[in-house]
Design a protein around this motif. Structure first.
Motif, PDB file in Angstrom:
ATOM      1  N   ARG A  13      95.700  -2.158  14.584  1.00  0.00           N
ATOM      2  CA  ARG A  13      95.923  -1.403  15.809  1.00  0.00           C
ATOM      3  C   ARG A  13      95.877  -2.322  17.028  1.00  0.00           C
ATOM      4  N   GLN A  14      94.902  -3.223  17.060  1.00  0.00           N
ATOM      5  CA  GLN A  14      94.771  -4.155  18.181  1.00  0.00           C
ATOM      6  C   GLN A  14      95.958  -5.115  18.249  1.00  0.00           C
ATOM      7  N   ILE A  15      96.381  -5.597  17.103  1.00  0.00           N
ATOM      8  CA  ILE A  15      97.518  -6.516  17.063  1.00  0.00           C
ATOM      9  C   ILE A  15      98.797  -5.793  17.485  1.00  0.00           C
ATOM     10  N   ASP A  16      98.974  -4.552  17.013  1.00  0.00           N
ATOM     11  CA  ASP A  16     100.155  -3.780  17.415  1.00  0.00           C
ATOM     12  C   ASP A  16     100.185  -3.598  18.928  1.00  0.00           C
ATOM     13  N   SER A  17      99.034  -3.358  19.529  1.00  0.00           N
ATOM     14  CA  SER A  17      98.958  -3.204  20.978  1.00  0.00           C
ATOM     15  C   SER A  17      99.356  -4.503  21.683  1.00  0.00           C
ATOM     16  N   THR A  18      98.856  -5.605  21.191  1.00  0.00           N
ATOM     17  CA  THR A  18      99.189  -6.907  21.767  1.00  0.00           C
ATOM     18  C   THR A  18     100.678  -7.214  21.597  1.00  0.00           C
ATOM     19  N   LEU A  19     101.226  -6.877  20.434  1.00  0.00           N
ATOM     20  CA  LEU A  19     102.657  -7.085  20.204  1.00  0.00           C
ATOM     21  C   LEU A  19     103.492  -6.290  21.198  1.00  0.00           C
ATOM     22  N   HIS A  20     103.107  -5.068  21.441  1.00  0.00           N
ATOM     23  CA  HIS A  20     103.829  -4.234  22.403  1.00  0.00           C
ATOM     24  C   HIS A  20     103.831  -4.902  23.784  1.00  0.00           C
ATOM     25  N   LYS A  21     102.667  -5.389  24.202  1.00  0.00           N
ATOM     26  CA  LYS A  21     102.554  -6.036  25.513  1.00  0.00           C
ATOM     27  C   LYS A  21     103.381  -7.322  25.573  1.00  0.00           C
ATOM     28  N   LEU A  22     103.364  -8.091  24.502  1.00  0.00           N
ATOM     29  CA  LEU A  22     104.148  -9.328  24.464  1.00  0.00           C
ATOM     30  C   LEU A  22     105.647  -9.033  24.541  1.00  0.00           C
ATOM     31  N   ARG A  23     106.088  -8.026  23.813  1.00  0.00           N
ATOM     32  CA  ARG A  23     107.512  -7.665  23.849  1.00  0.00           C
ATOM     33  C   ARG A  23     107.926  -7.210  25.241  1.00  0.00           C
ATOM     34  N   GLU A  24     107.073  -6.465  25.893  1.00  0.00           N
ATOM     35  CA  GLU A  24     107.348  -6.037  27.263  1.00  0.00           C
ATOM     36  C   GLU A  24     107.404  -7.245  28.212  1.00  0.00           C
ATOM     37  N   THR A  25     106.516  -8.190  27.999  1.00  0.00           N
ATOM     38  CA  THR A  25     106.510  -9.407  28.813  1.00  0.00           C
ATOM     39  C   THR A  25     107.817 -10.167  28.650  1.00  0.00           C
ATOM     40  N   VAL A  26     108.272 -10.320  27.409  1.00  0.00           N
ATOM     41  CA  VAL A  26     109.534 -11.026  27.159  1.00  0.00           C
ATOM     42  C   VAL A  26     110.683 -10.293  27.845  1.00  0.00           C
TER      43      VAL A  26
END
Length: 67
Positions: A13-26
């Motif tokens: 769950r934590q990694i999925d949240s971080t992935l979402h934020k990283l994708r938004e950043t890109v």
């Protein structure tokens, strides 16, 4: 090392949240007026996305084995 199902689910769950934020950043950086100015940041974020994606796959495999 053995992990509980709950700990693996929380890690995912934590990694999925971080992935979402990283994708938004890109997306944000690529949408800037001059995205080449942010090339190194975009590259770093994409490498992190790949690494976290691998981690999620391994966690999912471990969760399948626990079921």
């Amino acid at each position: 090392m053995a992990y509980t199902k709950e700990k693996l689910q929380e890690a995912k769950r934590q990694i999925d949240s971080t992935l979402h934020k990283l994708r938004e950043t890109v997306r944000t950086l690529e949408g800037k007026e001059n995205p080449s100015r942010y090339k190194s940041q975009i590259t770093l974020a994409n490498r992190r996305i790949q690494a976290f994606g691998l981690a999620v796959s391994l966690i999912e495999r471990e969760l399948e084995q626990l079921s």
